[in-house]
Design an enzyme around this catalytic site. Structure first.
Site, mmCIF file in Angstrom:
data_model
loop_
_atom_site.group_PDB
_atom_site.id
_atom_site.type_symbol
_atom_site.label_atom_id
_atom_site.label_comp_id
_atom_site.label_asym_id
_atom_site.label_seq_id
_atom_site.Cartn_x
_atom_site.Cartn_y
_atom_site.Cartn_z
ATOM 1 N N CYS A 100 0.875 -1.215 0.161
ATOM 2 C CA CYS A 100 0.071 0.104 -0.049
ATOM 3 C C CYS A 100 0.985 1.235 0.151
ATOM 4 O O CYS A 100 1.805 1.493 0.746
ATOM 5 C CB CYS A 100 -0.982 0.057 1.097
ATOM 6 S SG CYS A 100 -1.995 1.314 1.136
ATOM 7 N N GLY A 205 -1.051 -4.412 -12.310
ATOM 8 C CA GLY A 205 -0.800 -3.137 -13.078
ATOM 9 C C GLY A 205 -1.107 -2.818 -14.244
ATOM 10 O O GLY A 205 -0.898 -3.307 -15.253
ATOM 11 N N ASP A 206 -2.186 -1.724 -14.462
ATOM 12 C CA ASP A 206 -2.793 -1.542 -15.695
ATOM 13 C C ASP A 206 -3.338 -2.611 -16.609
ATOM 14 O O ASP A 206 -3.181 -2.411 -17.685
ATOM 15 C CB ASP A 206 -1.296 -0.669 -16.590
ATOM 16 C CG ASP A 206 -0.442 0.483 -15.944
ATOM 17 O OD1 ASP A 206 -1.306 1.024 -15.101
ATOM 18 O OD2 ASP A 206 0.492 0.674 -16.182
ATOM 19 N N ARG A 229 -8.010 -1.774 -10.540
ATOM 20 C CA ARG A 229 -8.907 -0.843 -11.111
ATOM 21 C C ARG A 229 -9.688 -0.966 -12.241
ATOM 22 O O ARG A 229 -10.803 -0.461 -12.378
ATOM 23 C CB ARG A 229 -8.046 0.451 -11.224
ATOM 24 C CG ARG A 229 -7.290 1.026 -10.170
ATOM 25 C CD ARG A 229 -6.471 2.503 -10.338
ATOM 26 N NE ARG A 229 -5.282 1.833 -11.180
ATOM 27 C CZ ARG A 229 -4.141 2.529 -11.738
ATOM 28 N NH1 ARG A 229 -4.730 4.036 -12.132
ATOM 29 N NH2 ARG A 229 -3.514 2.003 -12.457
#
Length: 323
Positions: A100, A205-206, A229
């Site tokens: 984090c 990631g991405d 995300r």
């Protein structure tokens, strides 16, 4: 594939996201084919307070297994004690968060701060492994920063994960001080798997599409992918991944009627624990993700974000998602 003794139908899972991956988001991900979800990060000390830990939000639901509890802390003994509590509550796995990058977490020397403390991380793994019988996962980043010292610490932590029996090491392709700026470095993630071939390695990631997830899985040789995300307001990413995994055509984007149904279900699930305007405020975080699937993305997003009550939000969804 398997993580510990838990069988997964595909190597793509929903990552832990603080403030997002509560039960409603996890439930929808499972419905659309996600084989494993992780909770939002939970502070280890919460588990040691009997009154606090009785709150429903800390307990897994019967219809979401397997699910992993992600915990955050700064003391190996406390992390291990919390892991044992969460296992008793019914979680199928424990996930230790050393990744984090949030400033208030770093100030308390938790999360990504511990990328600078490989000896402490090793103790946390060892004591947690001794405290539970379920699989133990671990989330890290590719370093605290790009310094030579940080690189040495990173490889020491990877070695500790392999030697202490971590069942899955998840690596996010940014440094802690990068937070979410720039692009994720998947070459470093691939190198972890090359150096530690017997360690189950997942990358993060991405990842915002099924195509990208498969590309990263193929080009790196790692074992699996975490969707973070890219799953916010987008449970369909898991049905697309599952279809490709099974050799079926990737589903065409969901029709507006299905988008409406899923959004309303998500909102109703949120309302069960967050009444009134609190539910609207919480759901607002998912709106940009859902709106990406709409042909009039910007206008719809603004209309939904303007809602201030459940009734206004319900009306806005009904008005813009006809079909």
């Amino acid at each position: 594939m398997k993580i510990g003794d838990v069988e997964l139908t595909m190597p793509f899972v929903q990552a832990a996201l603080a403030g997002y991956t509560d039960y409603p988001m996890r439930k929808l991900a499972r419905r659309f084919g996600c084989p494993l979800t992780l909770t939002g990060v939970m502070l280890d000390r919460i588990a040691l307070h009997p009154k606090a830990i009785r709150q429903p939000k800390f307990h897994p639901h019967d219809d979401e297994h397997p699910v992993a509890a992600q915990i955050l802390g700064d003391d190996p003994q406390t992390l291990a004690a919390a892991a044992a509590v969460f296992e008793r509550l019914g979680y199928d796995m424990i996930d230790l968060n050393f990744a984090c990058p949030v400033l208030k977490v770093l100030r308390r020397q938790r999360g990504g701060f511990l990328m600078q403390k490989p000896a402490l991380v090793r103790q946390a793994i060892r004591q947690t492994r001794d405290a539970v019988s379920c699989p133990v996962l671990m989330k890290i980043r590719i370093g605290f920063d790009r310094s030579e010292a940080a690189e040495d610490d990173f490889w020491a932590i990877c070695a500790a994960a392999a030697e202490e029996g971590v069942d899955m090491l998840a690596v996010h392709g940014r440094t802690v001080d990068q937070k979410y700026r720039g692009k994720a470095d998947w070459t470093r993630i691939a190198e972890v798997k090359r150096r530690f071939p017997n360690l189950t390695v997942f990358g993060s990631g991405d990842i915002f599409s099924a195509d990208t997830a498969f590309e990263r899985l193929t080009e790196t040789g790692i074992d699996g992918i975490l969707i973070a995300r890219g799953a916010i307001g987008n449970p369909w990413i898991f049905s697309e991944l599952l279809a490709r995994r099974q050799g079926r055509p990737t589903p065409v984007g969901p029709p507006l009627a299905e988008q409406r149904r899923v959004m309303l279900e998500h909102f109703e699930l949120i309302r069960q624990s967050r009444p009134g305007a609190r539910a609207v405020s919480f759901f607002r975080k998912f709106v940009p993700g859902y709106a990406k699937r709409h042909p009039e993305r910007k206008a719809v997003m603004l209309a939904l974000l303007a809602a201030r009550s459940p009734e206004e939000l319900f009306a806005a969804i009904q008005a813009h998602y006809k079909g």
